[in-house]
Every structure is written in C-alpha cells, then in structure tokens.
Write a protein that holds these residues in place. Structure first.
Motif, mmCIF file in Angstrom:
data_model
loop_
_atom_site.group_PDB
_atom_site.id
_atom_site.type_symbol
_atom_site.label_atom_id
_atom_site.label_comp_id
_atom_site.label_asym_id
_atom_site.label_seq_id
_atom_site.Cartn_x
_atom_site.Cartn_y
_atom_site.Cartn_z
ATOM 1 N N PRO A 25 3.234 3.664 5.327
ATOM 2 C CA PRO A 25 2.952 2.873 4.113
ATOM 3 C C PRO A 25 4.190 2.069 3.706
ATOM 4 O O PRO A 25 5.286 2.271 4.242
ATOM 5 C CB PRO A 25 2.641 3.947 3.056
ATOM 6 C CG PRO A 25 2.389 5.197 3.807
ATOM 7 C CD PRO A 25 3.183 5.108 5.065
ATOM 8 N N PHE A 48 0.839 -1.195 0.000
ATOM 9 C CA PHE A 48 0.000 0.000 0.000
ATOM 10 C C PHE A 48 0.874 1.245 0.000
ATOM 11 O O PHE A 48 1.840 1.342 0.759
ATOM 12 C CB PHE A 48 -0.920 0.028 1.220
ATOM 13 C CG PHE A 48 -1.725 1.303 1.308
ATOM 14 C CD1 PHE A 48 -2.868 1.463 0.534
ATOM 15 C CD2 PHE A 48 -1.316 2.352 2.125
ATOM 16 C CE1 PHE A 48 -3.592 2.637 0.579
ATOM 17 C CE2 PHE A 48 -2.050 3.529 2.182
ATOM 18 C CZ PHE A 48 -3.191 3.679 1.407
ATOM 19 N N THR A 50 -2.910 3.819 11.540
ATOM 20 C CA THR A 50 -2.573 2.389 11.646
ATOM 21 C C THR A 50 -1.415 2.074 12.586
ATOM 22 O O THR A 50 -1.210 0.915 12.930
ATOM 23 C CB THR A 50 -2.203 1.821 10.263
ATOM 24 O OG1 THR A 50 -0.978 2.437 9.813
ATOM 25 C CG2 THR A 50 -3.313 2.088 9.252
ATOM 26 N N LEU A 63 2.047 -3.026 4.655
ATOM 27 C CA LEU A 63 2.474 -1.693 5.040
ATOM 28 C C LEU A 63 3.941 -1.742 5.460
ATOM 29 O O LEU A 63 4.617 -2.747 5.224
ATOM 30 C CB LEU A 63 1.587 -1.149 6.165
ATOM 31 C CG LEU A 63 0.428 -0.247 5.707
ATOM 32 C CD1 LEU A 63 -0.602 -1.048 4.928
ATOM 33 C CD2 LEU A 63 -0.239 0.439 6.898
ATOM 34 N N VAL A 65 -2.279 -7.362 2.310
ATOM 35 C CA VAL A 65 -1.898 -5.951 2.299
ATOM 36 C C VAL A 65 -0.623 -5.745 3.106
ATOM 37 O O VAL A 65 -0.529 -6.158 4.265
ATOM 38 C CB VAL A 65 -3.024 -5.075 2.867
ATOM 39 C CG1 VAL A 65 -2.615 -3.603 2.850
ATOM 40 C CG2 VAL A 65 -4.316 -5.281 2.074
ATOM 41 N N THR A 123 -5.864 -2.826 6.252
ATOM 42 C CA THR A 123 -4.413 -3.023 6.376
ATOM 43 C C THR A 123 -4.056 -4.294 7.146
ATOM 44 O O THR A 123 -2.914 -4.752 7.084
ATOM 45 C CB THR A 123 -3.748 -1.819 7.059
ATOM 46 O OG1 THR A 123 -4.300 -1.638 8.372
ATOM 47 C CG2 THR A 123 -3.946 -0.561 6.235
ATOM 48 N N TRP A 170 -12.406 0.900 1.747
ATOM 49 C CA TRP A 170 -11.171 0.121 1.645
ATOM 50 C C TRP A 170 -11.426 -1.369 1.476
ATOM 51 O O TRP A 170 -10.784 -2.013 0.635
ATOM 52 C CB TRP A 170 -10.310 0.396 2.888
ATOM 53 C CG TRP A 170 -10.022 1.848 3.028
ATOM 54 C CD1 TRP A 170 -10.669 2.754 3.835
ATOM 55 C CD2 TRP A 170 -9.071 2.590 2.279
ATOM 56 N NE1 TRP A 170 -10.159 4.018 3.643
ATOM 57 C CE2 TRP A 170 -9.177 3.947 2.699
ATOM 58 C CE3 TRP A 170 -8.118 2.269 1.310
ATOM 59 C CZ2 TRP A 170 -8.384 4.960 2.170
ATOM 60 C CZ3 TRP A 170 -7.324 3.274 0.787
ATOM 61 C CH2 TRP A 170 -7.457 4.602 1.217
#
Length: 368
Positions: free
Chosen positions: A81, A52, A77, A357, A355, A350, A306
C-alpha cells in the motif's frame, strides 16, 4: 509557436501548484522541515489521485503473522500500500506490544521501512480509560477527569508523555524525525469509546483534543500532522459540532464502514459522496487536506466492491488517502488476499490512474 504554447501551459501549471501549496501549511508552527515538505507534498498529491492504505499491513494477515516482507495487499497486487495504519493502544501501560499484539519495536521498524520506501504512516490510539483502567470501549465518564486540573490529569499526562517519547524516537537513516499522521480520539460523534458523544460535552471534547496537540508541541514533538476524524455524519453542522478548530487540525477525515451489503450498496455510495462533498467544501475554504480515514466492508462479500462501490463513492473528489481496516481474522478482514472473491477486482481498482499504491507513490517523492 506550438513549443512556446506547450511551455507556457507547463509554466501556468507549475504556478498553479506553487500557489496551491503556498496556501497550505501544517498547524505546528515549529514543524520540522521534513514535516513541512511532507504536508505540502500531500497537498500536491491530491491533485493527482488518492493513496490506498491498509491497517497493520506488514504485521499480519490472513494465514500469516510477522513474516518479513509479507503483506496481503502485496500478495494480491505485487506491491505494498501507499499508506500504513498503526495503533498506539497499550503504550500507556508500558506494554511491549500494542492492543493488537504488535510489538512497539516492530511498529517503529515498520514505520522506518515505510518511510524509506516513500510511503505514509498514520497512527490511532485506542488508549485505556484513565479513570478505571479498562479498555477504550469502557464508557465510564472520564473526559472531565483528565482535563487540566482534573483529578486524573497527572496520570493522563504521563500517558501523553509516553506517546511523545515514541513519536520523537521515529528517525530516518539520517537521524531526521519521520513525519507521521496522528488521528487521536476518532469516531467521537459515536458513543462506543469513552471520548464519545454521550460521555462528554462538545466543549470538553474540543479541550481534550486541543490539550493533546498543545502537550505534544510542549514536549518537542514537531513531526506530526494531526487528523480530525468522525464517524458517519449528517451535514457540516454535525461534522463540526466537536471540531477543535482550524488551528488544531491538518486533515479532515471520517470513518465509514459498509454493512448489510448488497442492500446498502447504493446508500453507501451516496453517503460517501455526500460526506466527501461536505469536508471537501470546508477543506477548500480553510485549506485543509481531506481523507477517508477508515472504511471497508468486513470480509468483502461483494466481488466488485472496489470498483463498483468504493471507487464510485469517492468519484471525482480530491482526497489524500483512503484506508481500510486490518486483516485480523478469517472472519474480520478488509483487504483481499489471494483467491478472496474480490481479489481480481481489487487488482483492477489499483490499476486505476487515480489510485496510488507503494510503487507509484514512491515516484511522487513525498519527502523531497
């Protein structure tokens, strides 16, 4: 026997990864060792999930600007990212800041920090119109004037040189060139930029892109992975109309923004899947990485955007990354901030195993 079968399966999996990576390599035959490793690891990463990304994530956000260590994504989060987008616009003017007001010295430092954390840097260039000096959105015909032997070629070449110098200045703590993804002349099948569809022929666009890649190589720039990025497209023929060729492109991507939500929710999901299938099939055939190079819903008015829209659009497609645009103003942002209506859903997004990060991508060791 069970242990033998387990190790046999692990061996077969390892051989599959080795075989997969062996088929992919950057277009630059003189790419730095670090860039070759980076590219092959991007290929490997797509088998695990997608990264992401967020444009200008470290530079500013909603209610803050140039605060050390700050990030709207991190505020929501707890982590950065995996991919960070930056823009070179105004480097051609010898400006100390880019078109979004971020100093190039800070961009260089951000790129170094991102690399040290194991993240990925990708760059666009909203360069001025070389014919009249106006913005990238001034559509006065220019491309034919900046091709080799054009009357503005020397000026344009001097602009390219400034980009080359900047790219070569990107070094890690050991003095090695930092690999980056460069996405020049994007959204060219639209007509809002001077390099767009209504302002040059397909052959002129192809030459423009090819000349840039050749020039960078001639100036000793070998730490760049090149991305080709359209806006929304209909089919493979439409996507490839201005494609500069497999020898000039490492990553196949497209930009696609959702508008008119919630009326467009189902159509946006369908369009993402269709376009990802198109570039995925071509990428698989010609060994190219794929990505959603820009996307988003401005102000994220859908609270579950999302997971219920973006993630459903990506579905089971194997892509390298998806990048949402910048958080420039309270009426112009694409990643959530604390208390924004989609923040909780973004956290859920996330946590999906697919996904990646910052914390998770660091363990993938893209540069080792």
């Amino acid at each position: 026997m069970k242990i033998y079968i387990k190790y046999q399966l692990l061996f077969l999996l390892l051989m599959m990864v080795i075989t997969l990576n062996a088929q992919y390599s950057p277009i630059d035959k003189f790419a730095t060792p670090q860039t070759k490793i980076f590219y092959k690891n991007l290929v490997r990463q797509t088998q695990k999930g997608f990264m992401f990304g967020h444009q200008d994530d470290l530079a500013y956000g909603i209610g803050w600007k140039e605060v050390e260590g700050e990030s709207d994504v991190k505020r929501v989060t707890g982590q950065y990212p995996a991919v960070f987008g930056w823009d070179l616009g105004h480097i051609e003017l010898d400006s100390s800041k880019n078109l979004d007001g971020v100093s190039f010295e800070k961009i260089k430092k951000y790129i170094q920090d991102v690399h040290a954390q194991g993240g990925v840097n990708t760059m666009t260039w909203h360069l001025r119109n070389p014919y009249n000096g106006k913005t990238a959105w001034d559509v006065d015909s220019v491309v034919k004037h900046i091709l080799i032997n054009g009357d503005k070629y020397s000026l344009y070449q001097s602009w390219l040189n400034k980009v080359a110098v900047f790219f070569k200045s990107l070094k890690d703590e050991n003095g090695n060139p930092i690999p980056i993804i460069f996405r020049p002349f994007h959204e060219h099948n639209g007509s809002w930029f001077w390099w767009g569809k209504n302002h040059c022929s397909p052959e002129e666009y192809k030459q423009l892109y090819q000349d840039l890649v050749k020039y960078m190589s001639s100036q000793g720039v070998h730490n760049v992975v090149y991305a080709y990025s359209t806006d929304n497209f209909l089919d493979e023929t439409d996507y490839l109309e201005r494609y500069p060729g497999n020898d000039f492109v490492d990553i196949l991507g497209f930009d696609s923004y959702q508008k008119n939500a919630p009326l467009s929710n189902k159509q946006f999901i369908s369009d993402l899947r269709r376009m990802l299938s198109t570039i995925g099939n071509y990428g698989k055939k010609y060994k190219k990485i794929t990505a959603i190079t820009e996307t988003g819903l401005e102000t994220i008015s859908e609270s579950k955007w999302w997971t219920n829209i973006l993630l459903k659009g990506i579905n089971n497609h194997k892509i390298s990354y998806v990048l949402v645009w910048r958080n420039g103003r309270p009426d112009h942002y694409y990643a959530p901030y604390p208390q924004q209506i989609s923040a909780n859903n973004f956290k859920k997004f996330t946590k999906n195993p697919k996904v990646y990060l910052g914390q998770k991508i660091k363990t993938s060791k893209l540069y080792n």
